[in-house]
Design a protein around this motif. Structure first.
Motif, PDB file in Angstrom:
ATOM      1  N   LYS A  88       0.831  -1.206   0.000  1.00  0.00           N
ATOM      2  CA  LYS A  88       0.000   0.000   0.000  1.00  0.00           C
ATOM      3  C   LYS A  88       0.866   1.256   0.000  1.00  0.00           C
ATOM      4  O   LYS A  88       0.554   2.235  -0.681  1.00  0.00           O
ATOM      5  CB  LYS A  88      -0.947  -0.007   1.195  1.00  0.00           C
ATOM      6  N   ILE A  89       1.955   1.211   0.755  1.00  0.00           N
ATOM      7  CA  ILE A  89       2.869   2.352   0.776  1.00  0.00           C
ATOM      8  C   ILE A  89       3.461   2.568  -0.613  1.00  0.00           C
ATOM      9  O   ILE A  89       3.566   3.710  -1.075  1.00  0.00           O
ATOM     10  CB  ILE A  89       3.972   2.145   1.835  1.00  0.00           C
ATOM     11  N   ASP A  95       1.618   7.461  -6.421  1.00  0.00           N
ATOM     12  CA  ASP A  95       0.775   8.655  -6.539  1.00  0.00           C
ATOM     13  C   ASP A  95       1.559   9.916  -6.171  1.00  0.00           C
ATOM     14  O   ASP A  95       1.530  10.911  -6.903  1.00  0.00           O
ATOM     15  CB  ASP A  95      -0.456   8.543  -5.637  1.00  0.00           C
ATOM     16  N   LYS A  96       2.244   9.871  -5.046  1.00  0.00           N
ATOM     17  CA  LYS A  96       2.966  11.042  -4.545  1.00  0.00           C
ATOM     18  C   LYS A  96       4.022  11.524  -5.532  1.00  0.00           C
ATOM     19  O   LYS A  96       4.203  12.728  -5.719  1.00  0.00           O
ATOM     20  CB  LYS A  96       3.616  10.707  -3.204  1.00  0.00           C
ATOM     21  N   TYR A  97       4.732  10.580  -6.159  1.00  0.00           N
ATOM     22  CA  TYR A  97       5.809  10.954  -7.072  1.00  0.00           C
ATOM     23  C   TYR A  97       5.388  10.876  -8.539  1.00  0.00           C
ATOM     24  O   TYR A  97       6.216  10.910  -9.436  1.00  0.00           O
ATOM     25  CB  TYR A  97       7.053  10.099  -6.801  1.00  0.00           C
ATOM     26  N   HIS A 104       6.857   1.599  -7.867  1.00  0.00           N
ATOM     27  CA  HIS A 104       7.569   1.379  -6.608  1.00  0.00           C
ATOM     28  C   HIS A 104       7.515  -0.093  -6.186  1.00  0.00           C
ATOM     29  O   HIS A 104       8.493  -0.621  -5.654  1.00  0.00           O
ATOM     30  CB  HIS A 104       7.021   2.298  -5.507  1.00  0.00           C
ATOM     31  N   LEU A 105       6.404  -0.763  -6.453  1.00  0.00           N
ATOM     32  CA  LEU A 105       6.292  -2.182  -6.115  1.00  0.00           C
ATOM     33  C   LEU A 105       7.250  -3.018  -6.972  1.00  0.00           C
ATOM     34  O   LEU A 105       7.876  -3.957  -6.480  1.00  0.00           O
ATOM     35  CB  LEU A 105       4.851  -2.666  -6.294  1.00  0.00           C
ATOM     36  N   THR A 106       7.394  -2.660  -8.227  1.00  0.00           N
ATOM     37  CA  THR A 106       8.336  -3.342  -9.110  1.00  0.00           C
ATOM     38  C   THR A 106       9.763  -3.164  -8.595  1.00  0.00           C
ATOM     39  O   THR A 106      10.546  -4.117  -8.546  1.00  0.00           O
ATOM     40  CB  THR A 106       8.214  -2.816 -10.557  1.00  0.00           C
ATOM     41  N   THR A 107      10.092  -1.955  -8.186  1.00  0.00           N
ATOM     42  CA  THR A 107      11.422  -1.696  -7.636  1.00  0.00           C
ATOM     43  C   THR A 107      11.612  -2.445  -6.319  1.00  0.00           C
ATOM     44  O   THR A 107      12.702  -2.950  -6.036  1.00  0.00           O
ATOM     45  CB  THR A 107      11.651  -0.178  -7.453  1.00  0.00           C
ATOM     46  N   LEU A 108      10.555  -2.570  -5.534  1.00  0.00           N
ATOM     47  CA  LEU A 108      10.615  -3.340  -4.292  1.00  0.00           C
ATOM     48  C   LEU A 108      10.924  -4.808  -4.606  1.00  0.00           C
ATOM     49  O   LEU A 108      11.774  -5.424  -3.960  1.00  0.00           O
ATOM     50  CB  LEU A 108       9.311  -3.232  -3.509  1.00  0.00           C
ATOM     51  N   ILE A 130       5.921  -2.455   6.818  1.00  0.00           N
ATOM     52  CA  ILE A 130       7.172  -1.721   6.620  1.00  0.00           C
ATOM     53  C   ILE A 130       8.160  -1.978   7.762  1.00  0.00           C
ATOM     54  O   ILE A 130       9.364  -2.065   7.548  1.00  0.00           O
ATOM     55  CB  ILE A 130       6.893  -0.205   6.437  1.00  0.00           C
ATOM     56  N   SER A 131       7.634  -2.171   8.970  1.00  0.00           N
ATOM     57  CA  SER A 131       8.496  -2.396  10.138  1.00  0.00           C
ATOM     58  C   SER A 131       9.206  -3.750  10.083  1.00  0.00           C
ATOM     59  O   SER A 131      10.165  -3.979  10.820  1.00  0.00           O
ATOM     60  CB  SER A 131       7.677  -2.293  11.422  1.00  0.00           C
TER      61      SER A 131
END
Length: 149
Positions: A88-89, A95-97, A104-108, A130-131
């Motif tokens: 979700k992050i 969206d933010k960028y 971002h998920l692909t990069t993750l 995330i933690s």
């Protein structure tokens, strides 16, 4: 020593005979011997490995044009969050960028497959908080890998 076989192979007489020979050999050498099957892997691990597998191949990074700078940017953005589901992050970061959905998920995925970001495979990727991530500095990790080879 570990023999790896699909569970369905264990019903074949020829496979059993070969495994018995293998077991006898290793036992004569004083080495413990085990059989490992697809039944020994949890659903979560199977799904996570399937999710990461394409990003274990160098061509994938080229196909998606993922760079160390992309990994560093993702890490910098992720560490500003202290809780929340990673997938979700990643969507929020798209969206933010103003990135294409899934960037971002692909990069993750690439980062996890290549050891820049670590997480337990015992939990489905979309449930990882995330933690629960262990994050490596991508530049330092790349330098260590380069110097080791």
């Amino acid at each position: 020593a570990i023999a790896v076989k699909p569970i369905k192979e264990l019903s074949k007489k020829r496979t059993i005979a070969k495994l018995q020979i293998e077991r006898s050999y290793w036992e004569s050498k004083g080495v413990e011997w085990f059989i490992f099957t697809d039944k020994d892997i949890s659903v979560e691990i199977k799904q996570n490995l399937h999710w990461l597998k394409p990003f274990l191949e160098p061509e994938t990074a080229e196909q998606y044009q993922i760079t160390l700078e992309d990994v560093a940017a993702l890490i910098e953005r992720l560490i500003s969050y202290d809780k929340g589901k990673v997938n979700k992050i990643c969507g929020l970061l798209d969206d933010k960028y103003q990135q294409e959905a899934g960037t971002h998920l692909t990069t993750l995925r690439y980062s996890m497959a290549n050891g820049f970001i670590k997480a337990s495979l015992n939990k489905l990727f979309h449930d990882i908080d995330i933690s629960e991530l262990e994050i490596e500095d991508p530049i330092a990790l790349e330098l260590r890998n380069h110097n080791a080879s």
